[in-house]
Design an enzyme around this catalytic site. Structure first.
Site, PDB file in Angstrom:
ATOM      1  N   TYR A 166       9.986   8.397  -6.778  1.00  0.00           N
ATOM      2  CA  TYR A 166       9.998   8.268  -8.244  1.00  0.00           C
ATOM      3  C   TYR A 166       8.673   8.685  -8.885  1.00  0.00           C
ATOM      4  O   TYR A 166       8.600   8.878 -10.090  1.00  0.00           O
ATOM      5  CB  TYR A 166      10.392   6.848  -8.689  1.00  0.00           C
ATOM      6  CG  TYR A 166       9.495   5.727  -8.219  1.00  0.00           C
ATOM      7  CD1 TYR A 166       8.222   5.551  -8.731  1.00  0.00           C
ATOM      8  CD2 TYR A 166       9.945   4.826  -7.251  1.00  0.00           C
ATOM      9  CE1 TYR A 166       7.406   4.522  -8.307  1.00  0.00           C
ATOM     10  CE2 TYR A 166       9.142   3.792  -6.813  1.00  0.00           C
ATOM     11  CZ  TYR A 166       7.863   3.650  -7.339  1.00  0.00           C
ATOM     12  OH  TYR A 166       7.063   2.644  -6.898  1.00  0.00           O
ATOM     13  N   GLU A 167       7.626   8.808  -8.063  1.00  0.00           N
ATOM     14  CA  GLU A 167       6.351   9.280  -8.617  1.00  0.00           C
ATOM     15  C   GLU A 167       6.381  10.788  -8.856  1.00  0.00           C
ATOM     16  O   GLU A 167       5.426  11.338  -9.406  1.00  0.00           O
ATOM     17  CB  GLU A 167       5.210   8.910  -7.671  1.00  0.00           C
ATOM     18  CG  GLU A 167       4.993   7.410  -7.560  1.00  0.00           C
ATOM     19  CD  GLU A 167       3.954   7.055  -6.513  1.00  0.00           C
ATOM     20  OE1 GLU A 167       2.754   7.200  -6.782  1.00  0.00           O
ATOM     21  OE2 GLU A 167       4.362   6.653  -5.403  1.00  0.00           O
ATOM     22  N   MET A 199      13.679   1.249  -3.302  1.00  0.00           N
ATOM     23  CA  MET A 199      13.374   2.635  -3.680  1.00  0.00           C
ATOM     24  C   MET A 199      12.534   3.352  -2.627  1.00  0.00           C
ATOM     25  O   MET A 199      11.829   4.313  -2.954  1.00  0.00           O
ATOM     26  CB  MET A 199      12.601   2.645  -5.014  1.00  0.00           C
ATOM     27  CG  MET A 199      13.281   1.906  -6.147  1.00  0.00           C
ATOM     28  SD  MET A 199      12.248   1.823  -7.613  1.00  0.00           S
ATOM     29  CE  MET A 199      13.087   0.553  -8.560  1.00  0.00           C
ATOM     30  N   SER A 200      12.599   2.890  -1.384  1.00  0.00           N
ATOM     31  CA  SER A 200      11.720   3.506  -0.366  1.00  0.00           C
ATOM     32  C   SER A 200      12.379   3.437   1.002  1.00  0.00           C
ATOM     33  O   SER A 200      13.591   3.292   1.113  1.00  0.00           O
ATOM     34  CB  SER A 200      10.368   2.771  -0.340  1.00  0.00           C
ATOM     35  OG  SER A 200      10.540   1.455   0.153  1.00  0.00           O
ATOM     36  N   HIS A 249      -0.459  -0.390  -5.019  1.00  0.00           N
ATOM     37  CA  HIS A 249      -0.366   0.519  -3.862  1.00  0.00           C
ATOM     38  C   HIS A 249      -1.689   1.284  -3.768  1.00  0.00           C
ATOM     39  O   HIS A 249      -1.884   2.281  -4.458  1.00  0.00           O
ATOM     40  CB  HIS A 249       0.761   1.538  -4.049  1.00  0.00           C
ATOM     41  CG  HIS A 249       2.126   0.958  -3.888  1.00  0.00           C
ATOM     42  ND1 HIS A 249       2.845   1.056  -2.723  1.00  0.00           N
ATOM     43  CD2 HIS A 249       2.894   0.263  -4.741  1.00  0.00           C
ATOM     44  CE1 HIS A 249       4.008   0.445  -2.877  1.00  0.00           C
ATOM     45  NE2 HIS A 249       4.066  -0.048  -4.094  1.00  0.00           N
ATOM     46  N   ASN A 304      13.349 -10.516  -5.381  1.00  0.00           N
ATOM     47  CA  ASN A 304      14.135 -10.926  -6.563  1.00  0.00           C
ATOM     48  C   ASN A 304      15.603 -10.737  -6.218  1.00  0.00           C
ATOM     49  O   ASN A 304      15.927 -10.074  -5.221  1.00  0.00           O
ATOM     50  CB  ASN A 304      13.775 -10.016  -7.760  1.00  0.00           C
ATOM     51  CG  ASN A 304      14.000  -8.553  -7.428  1.00  0.00           C
ATOM     52  OD1 ASN A 304      13.142  -7.920  -6.803  1.00  0.00           O
ATOM     53  ND2 ASN A 304      15.149  -8.029  -7.792  1.00  0.00           N
ATOM     54  N   HIS A 329       5.992   7.266  -3.395  1.00  0.00           N
ATOM     55  CA  HIS A 329       7.433   7.140  -3.642  1.00  0.00           C
ATOM     56  C   HIS A 329       7.989   8.412  -4.275  1.00  0.00           C
ATOM     57  O   HIS A 329       7.290   9.129  -4.986  1.00  0.00           O
ATOM     58  CB  HIS A 329       7.714   5.977  -4.593  1.00  0.00           C
ATOM     59  CG  HIS A 329       7.296   4.637  -4.078  1.00  0.00           C
ATOM     60  ND1 HIS A 329       6.014   4.177  -4.191  1.00  0.00           N
ATOM     61  CD2 HIS A 329       8.005   3.671  -3.435  1.00  0.00           C
ATOM     62  CE1 HIS A 329       5.938   2.975  -3.649  1.00  0.00           C
ATOM     63  NE2 HIS A 329       7.127   2.640  -3.185  1.00  0.00           N
ATOM     64  N   HIS A 333       8.127  -5.587 -12.342  1.00  0.00           N
ATOM     65  CA  HIS A 333       7.246  -5.317 -11.203  1.00  0.00           C
ATOM     66  C   HIS A 333       6.363  -6.539 -10.933  1.00  0.00           C
ATOM     67  O   HIS A 333       6.018  -6.824  -9.783  1.00  0.00           O
ATOM     68  CB  HIS A 333       6.395  -4.066 -11.506  1.00  0.00           C
ATOM     69  CG  HIS A 333       5.596  -3.586 -10.324  1.00  0.00           C
ATOM     70  ND1 HIS A 333       6.153  -3.264  -9.108  1.00  0.00           N
ATOM     71  CD2 HIS A 333       4.258  -3.383 -10.185  1.00  0.00           C
ATOM     72  CE1 HIS A 333       5.202  -2.880  -8.267  1.00  0.00           C
ATOM     73  NE2 HIS A 333       4.041  -2.948  -8.889  1.00  0.00           N
ATOM     74  N   SER A 344       5.241  -2.878  -1.498  1.00  0.00           N
ATOM     75  CA  SER A 344       4.648  -3.461  -2.714  1.00  0.00           C
ATOM     76  C   SER A 344       4.234  -4.905  -2.506  1.00  0.00           C
ATOM     77  O   SER A 344       5.070  -5.738  -2.115  1.00  0.00           O
ATOM     78  CB  SER A 344       5.687  -3.498  -3.842  1.00  0.00           C
ATOM     79  OG  SER A 344       5.837  -2.254  -4.401  1.00  0.00           O
ATOM     80  N   ALA A 378       9.479  -4.125  -0.575  1.00  0.00           N
ATOM     81  CA  ALA A 378       9.967  -5.169  -1.471  1.00  0.00           C
ATOM     82  C   ALA A 378      11.354  -4.711  -1.905  1.00  0.00           C
ATOM     83  O   ALA A 378      11.549  -3.523  -2.182  1.00  0.00           O
ATOM     84  CB  ALA A 378       9.051  -5.273  -2.676  1.00  0.00           C
TER      85      ALA A 378
HETATM   86  N1  HPA Z   1      15.825  -2.997  -7.075  1.00  0.00           N
HETATM   87  C1  HPA Z   1      15.213  -1.899  -6.582  1.00  0.00           C
HETATM   88  N2  HPA Z   1      14.020  -1.929  -6.025  1.00  0.00           N
HETATM   89  C2  HPA Z   1      13.398  -3.114  -5.938  1.00  0.00           C
HETATM   90  C3  HPA Z   1      13.974  -4.295  -6.425  1.00  0.00           C
HETATM   91  C4  HPA Z   1      15.262  -4.233  -7.033  1.00  0.00           C
HETATM   92  O1  HPA Z   1      15.844  -5.230  -7.492  1.00  0.00           O
HETATM   93  N3  HPA Z   1      13.085  -5.305  -6.169  1.00  0.00           N
HETATM   94  C5  HPA Z   1      12.023  -4.736  -5.555  1.00  0.00           C
HETATM   95  N4  HPA Z   1      12.196  -3.411  -5.401  1.00  0.00           N
END
Ligand code: HPA
Length: 274
Positions: free
Chosen positions: A86-87, A212-213, A62, A236, A84, A248, A31, A114
């Protein structure tokens, strides 16, 4: 021929009509990190939507493109816009890009993402070299019948992230003055960010970053005997460590802020390992 091999054959046939060079290194861009693909020379871009059997990316930021190009004379294939879990896709679809890369001749893979920092010493904008991972998806992309010609039924995961690549990446980062951390990446299915209790649990489990990847892609790469380097952009801090709600927008804004150092690090690594 198995169903997977048959599908791969069709995908590769389409790609070969557009690109004849054999890439030696694959890069999966996370991302907000996709702009690296634009820095390649002599590019050929193939939208993943025209590649048979390739799932379509539905996430903002993406784009869904295979970008073939050269970096210091090396043939590279970058994926901009991974798909992903989650999609709603299966892990077989999520990892299909890694099967394609292998079928095209690629044996070295750089996977980026990310991620949220759960190690309290991390700060947003750090780049974390992944030393190992925790599969919190509770499913595995290799579940189901195994194709012996692609890899073993029970792959070893001891050599998950290539130690030589880690050393090379850290040396290059030091030379370029790019701050890196090292750590364990834990991935779950998403799409929710974690609760503060989950972040505490991940810390106790020994994770340094959460996302998540990546984990499914690395499992499939290792199944096929590929060498892997993983880099997380800590966009973050995890819920509860961070004082503000996660979004996001924050993730892509931080990735954007560090993209110059991220891109120069990846470029130098490719020069050395491809
Ligand atoms: N958690 C999960 N996935 C993420 C995060 C997070 O804090 N930041 C970027 N992708």
């Amino acid at each position: 021929m198995s169903e997977l091999s048959h599908k791969l054959d069709e995908s590769v046939r389409l790609i070969r009509t557009k690109v004849q060079d054999t890439p030696t290194l694959g890069v999966i861009l996370g991302s907000g990190l996709g702009d690296f693909a634009d820095t390649l020379e002599a590019k050929t871009e193939i939208p993943t939507s025209i590649v048979p059997h390739f799932a379509k990316s539905t996430v903002e930021g993406h784009a869904g493109k295979l970008v073939f190009g050269k970096l210091s004379g090396k043939n590279v294939l970058a994926l901009k816009g991974r798909v992903h879990y989650y999609e709603g896709y299966s892990l077989e679809q999520v990892t299909y890009i890694v099967r394609i890369m292998h079928a095209l001749g690629i044996r070295s893979l750089i996977v980026t993402n990310a991620a949220g920092g759960v190690n309290p010493v991390f700060t947003p904008g750090d780049l974390m070299i992944i030393t190992s991972h925790i599969n919190f998806f509770f499913v595995n992309p290799l579940r189901g019948s195994n194709e012996e010609q692609l890899g073993p039924r029970f792959p070893d995961m001891e050599s998950d992230y290539d130690k030589e690549y880690i050393t090379i990446a850290e040396k290059i980062a030091l030379r370029l003055g790019v701050k890196t951390q090292r750590g364990i990446y834990c991935a779950g299915p998403g799409p929710t960010y974690e609760t503060r209790s989950e972040v505490k649990m991940f810390q106790k489990m020994g994770a340094d970053a959460v996302g998540m990847s990546t984990v499914p892609e690395v499992i499939v790469a290792k199944h096929q005997g590929m060498r892997v380097l993983g880099i997380s952009c800590i966009t973050n801090l995890g819920t509860g460590i961070s004082q503000t709600p996660l979004s996001h927008e924050e993730v892509t804004a931080t990735a954007n802020r560090v993209k110059t150092s991220f891109q120069s690090l990846i470029a130098e690594i490719i020069r050395q390992i491809a």
